[in-house]
Design a protein around this motif. Structure first.
Motif: not given
Length: 109
Positions: A50-52, A58-59, A80-84, A11-13
């Motif tokens: 770093r992975r994100l 992320c930028t 990232g928003r789509d992934y979230m 859940v951290l991600e």
């Protein structure tokens, strides 16, 4: 055995993505915000960030700080928003299904 550690890793991600989506944040600030809700080792956060970034979710950008060197801020990309959003849906489905399973267990005994 600490099962809770496995839950946290999963859940951290999602927590990090949600917090960055609310506002751009630098690493330490992010660690503080996450730890208000779940206990997490700061060392677990930076490899995830770093992975994100490497995966394009992320930028980063540097911003001057009045308290020392410039800080590296993390910002969610459109990807990232789509992934979230996808992770949020998966999480909500997962929680609902586990709750249903637990509820069924208490009624059938």
């Amino acid at each position: 055995m600490n099962v809770n550690i496995q839950f946290k890793k999963g859940v951290l991600e999602l927590c990090v993505l949600v917090l960055i989506n609310r506002q751009d944040r630098y690493g330490y600030e992010l660690a503080q915000a996450v730890s208000k809700h779940i206990e997490v080792a700061e060392g677990a956060l930076y490899p995830l960030l770093r992975r994100l970034v490497n995966e394009g979710y992320c930028t980063t950008y540097l911003q001057e700080s009045s308290e020392g060197p410039p800080r590296k801020y993390y910002k969610l990309s459109d990807t990232g928003r789509d992934y979230m959003a996808a992770l949020t849906t998966e999480w909500n489905d997962f929680v609902r299904n586990v709750a249903n399973l637990m509820e069924e267990g208490t009624h059938n005994e």
